[in-house]
Write an enzyme that holds these catalytic residues in place. Sequence first.
Site, PDB file in Angstrom:
ATOM      1  N   GLN A 246       0.827  -1.202   0.000  1.00  0.00           N
ATOM      2  CA  GLN A 246       0.000   0.000   0.000  1.00  0.00           C
ATOM      3  C   GLN A 246       0.863   1.255   0.000  1.00  0.00           C
ATOM      4  O   GLN A 246       2.059   1.214   0.279  1.00  0.00           O
ATOM      5  CB  GLN A 246      -0.916   0.019   1.218  1.00  0.00           C
TER       6      GLN A 246
ATOM      7  N   ASP B 162      -0.262 -12.149   6.734  1.00  0.00           N
ATOM      8  CA  ASP B 162      -1.633 -12.063   6.243  1.00  0.00           C
ATOM      9  C   ASP B 162      -2.553 -12.677   7.290  1.00  0.00           C
ATOM     10  O   ASP B 162      -2.402 -13.846   7.660  1.00  0.00           O
ATOM     11  CB  ASP B 162      -1.746 -12.824   4.919  1.00  0.00           C
TER      12      ASP B 162
ATOM     13  N   ASP C 247      -9.677  -4.540  13.294  1.00  0.00           N
ATOM     14  CA  ASP C 247      -9.620  -3.161  12.799  1.00  0.00           C
ATOM     15  C   ASP C 247      -9.022  -3.130  11.400  1.00  0.00           C
ATOM     16  O   ASP C 247      -8.043  -2.442  11.137  1.00  0.00           O
ATOM     17  CB  ASP C 247      -8.793  -2.298  13.767  1.00  0.00           C
TER      18      ASP C 247
END
EC number: 2.5.1.16
Length: 514
Positions: free
Chosen positions: A241, A349, A367
Amino acid sequence: MIHRAPLHLLYLNVLVIATCGLIYELLAGTLASYLLGDSVTQFSLIIGVYLSALGFGAWLSQYVTTKLARVFIEVELALALLGGFSTPLLFLAFPMIEWFQWLLFGSVIVIGTLVGLELPLLMRILKEHLEFEELISRVLAFDYLGALFASLLFPIFLVPRLGLNRTAIVFGLLNALVGLWGTYLLRPLLAKKGLDGLRGRAFLVIGLLIAGFIKADSITSLAEENTLGGRIVYADTSPYQRIAVTRNEKGFQLYLNGHLQFNSVDEYRYHEALVHPVMSVCKDARRVLVLGGGDGLAVREILRYDHVESVTLVDLDPAMTRLATQFEPLAELNGRSLERDRVTVVHRDAFLWVGEGDEQFDAVVIDFPDPGNYSIGKLYSSRFYNLLRERMTEDAGLAIQCTSPLVAPKSYWCILRTMQASGFDVTPYHAPVPTFGIWGFALARIAEDPESDSDWRLPPELSAKVAGLRYLTPSTMAGLFDLPADQQPRDVPPNRLNDQILVRFYDEEWGQNQ
């Protein structure tokens, strides 16, 4: 006449231009996913349009009947400029142009057409020197080998090390160098008149791209500041990301792939609402699991309870937890929670990690980012919740953030229905967070039988063992579980791993509110 040695160098050109071509395609798909969301749709459209443009370029090549070498070099220089600067310019244009998608796909068509011209022109240049079978086999072999290089380099090295803008510029430089190199390799096929001008343009393009590479950070910051609406104070690109932190006069904000994760001004409302209901239900929880939450803010709230002996945080991205510990404003905000002795950080993961171990936990806090793509959507699937159930003790509780029940009611209730389908008793609740509006959560436990304990569905009482809260009070806690009429349940199917309807709901509902 081209000699044998330059012929072999021209094969290297094939390798380079094939690598560049696929990199431009990957850049366009990644950029579209980053800015527009829904990676499956964006990559599918980009690939389809790009391949069509390749075919169009190959078709156009038949109309180039003279000066093949010169046209090939001109194409390389044009591709160097357009491909090299496409990503930076698209980043800059995104917040300013309403018809951004047309600009994006227009650039894909132009770049794809130029890439489609390259190989047919080069093959026609080589055909006088090779048998047809040898020509086709060698050119296509190097073409496919270049595609392999691109597919390996892009996710493993280029994006994490260079970022999208510098990656585009580097491969623009490679195209420009191929063009400049071509003025020497193909010298016997080029007219002397205009050759110096052609080389001069090649050097000019190379100079522009080098300047762009040097200023790439400034371009990236300007583009992100225009998009995110604040001054960039921290930025990092990981294999997973793009992380950016902005600051304004009120505080700082964390963005992942352009999506706001929290605002330091009011994040305490979100994290107190996420953590304390489940910790109030699991009154003596000793082992707590946090999935996601690499910013350390949920862990900060959990560590308020002295009876908690260990917290295991599972977050995929080391860059996220590095931000939480090394970016001083965030480290102060989270109370340096990830550095505490009671906390263990696992970079894995979550889907795989939950399915591999057998340690059980007394409370679970989830979250994750919102389910805006299929890689995250799997973490909201019935398969994931079934695996997670096996990692919970008999009396364990679970809390999860579930996006906004007001803006995205189908998405919200799809998450809850999925948990129910996976054998959980689920209680919805919500909290007002000024930055996000009304935000939804769910409190759950393993269902023992259809006649589950009714006390579980009552609003939990705020634990007397916690102090220092800025938002929650006993009466506020009770109010979280009082859903108004416009947030009542929706009849939606559960989200399954092989049919992630949640991602479609999310894209549909949030897309209408952009």
